[in-house]
Scaffold this active site. Structure first.
Site, PDB file in Angstrom:
ATOM      1  CE  LYS A  34      -1.547  -3.882   3.244  1.00 16.42           C
ATOM      2  NZ  LYS A  34      -1.813  -5.072   2.424  1.00 16.42           N
ATOM      3  CE1 TYR A  59      -3.831  -2.005   5.199  1.00 19.15           C
ATOM      4  CE2 TYR A  59      -3.069   0.213   4.674  1.00 19.15           C
ATOM      5  CZ  TYR A  59      -3.603  -0.998   4.277  1.00 19.15           C
ATOM      6  OH  TYR A  59      -3.903  -1.210   2.946  1.00 19.15           O
ATOM      7  CB  SER A  73      -0.897   0.015   1.250  1.00 15.32           C
ATOM      8  OG  SER A  73      -1.530   1.270   1.403  1.00 15.32           O
TER       9      SER A  73
END
Length: 243
Positions: A154, A150, A137
Site C-alpha cells: 500500500k 500489505y 490504506s
C-alpha cells in the site's frame, strides 16, 4: 464515460461502483473469484437505472490485465476512470512470513496497479483525459502490526501515484490515492473485541468508517471538479492518521 473498478464485487469496491454509476459512468465491475457478488453489484447498478457489466480476471497476471482492458473497451468504450481497489491481506510476523506469501500480496496489491496503469494510460493519453485512483490504506502511511507485505504494497501505491501523476499530467490525466482507515467491511468483520476497542480508541472521531464514505472521495476525484488535483494522497480515516 466508462469506469473500470477492480475488486468491485463487494465492500469498498461495490460502493465505488454504485457511486460512479449514479454519476452517469458506465461501470466495468471487475472480480476474480466472487462471481455471485459481482453479479449482485451489476444488478444493483442496473436496478437504479445505471449501466454495468462484470469482467473476471486475475490482475496479478500481465496477460490477463491486457485482455481485461481490451474486453472492457470493446464492450463499453474507452476507459475514462480506473480505480485500483482490489487487494488481499495475509497476517504474520515478518520473521515468519513466507516469501511466496509476500509475493502474492505484492502482486495482488501493487503489481496489478502498475499493470493496469500501463494498460490504460496510452488510451487516456490519446483522449487527453483520464482519472486514475489508487485505493491504498493508512497501513501504507503508518505500518500495521503483522502486515508487512500489505503495508509495503500500500505504501508502494503512493510512490507509483506520484510518479504516474508527473508522467501523465501533460496528457491531462490525474492520478491520486485514497487511504482508508478502518472501514466496516467483510475484511474487518472478524476483528477480536479487544483489538476493536483499541482501534476505536485511536480514532479521534470514535467510530469505523463506511465504504460509502470512501466512495464519496473517489466520486469527487473522478469528477470534473477534481481536474486540477493530481499526485495527492487523501486519508479517509476519522483522523487516525493526521499529518
Amino acid at each position: 464515460m466508462t469506469a473500470l473498478i477492480t475488486g468491485a464485487a463487494k465492500g469498498i469496491g461495490r460502493a465505488i461502483a454504485l457511486a460512479l454509476a449514479q454519476d452517469g459512468f458506465t461501470v466495468a465491475v471487475h472480480y476474480h473469484s466472487s462471481e455471485d457478488a459481482a453479479a449482485k453489484t451489476v444488478a444493483q447498478i442496473r436496478a437504479a437505472g445505471g449501466t454495468a457489466e462484470r469482467f473476471c480476471a486475475d490482475i496479478a497476471q500481465p496477460e490477463q490485465v491486457t485482455e481485461l482492458v481490451k474486453a472492457v473497451e470493446q464492450q463499453l468504450g474507452p476507459i475514462h476512470t480506473l480505480v485500483c481497489n482490489a487487494g488481499i491481506i495475509k497476517d504474520n510476523l515478518i520473521a515468519l512470513t513466507k516469501f511466496d506469501d509476500w509475493r502474492e500480496v505484492m502482486s495482488s496489491n501493487l503489481d496489478s496497479a502498475f499493470l493496469l496503469t500501463k494498460a490504460v494510460s496510452r488510451g487516456m493519453a490519446r483522449q487527453r483525459a483520464g482519472r486514475i485512483i489508487y485505493i491504498s490504506s493508512d497501513a501504507g502511511l503508518m505500518g500495521d502490526l503483522m502486515r508487512a507485505a500489505y503495508s509495503a504494497s500500500k505504501a508502494g501505491l503512493l510512490g507509483l501515484c506520484k510518479t504516474a501523476a508527473r508522467e501523465l499530467a501533460a496528457s491531462r490525466i490525474t492520478v491520486n490515492a485514497v487511504t482508508p482507515g478502518i472501514i466496516t467491511t467483510d475484511m474487518t468483520a472478524g476483528i477480536p473485541d479487544t483489538r476493536r476497542a483499541k482501534q476505536l480508541a485511536s480514532i479521534p472521531m470514535g467510530r469505523f468508517g463506511t465504504p460509502e464514505e470512501v466512495a464519496g472521495v473517489v466520486r469527487f476525484l473522478a469528477s470534473a471538479s477534481a481536474a486540477w488535483i493530481t499526485g495527492q494522497t487523501i486519508s479517509v480515516d476519522g483522523g487516525l492518521c493526521m499529518k
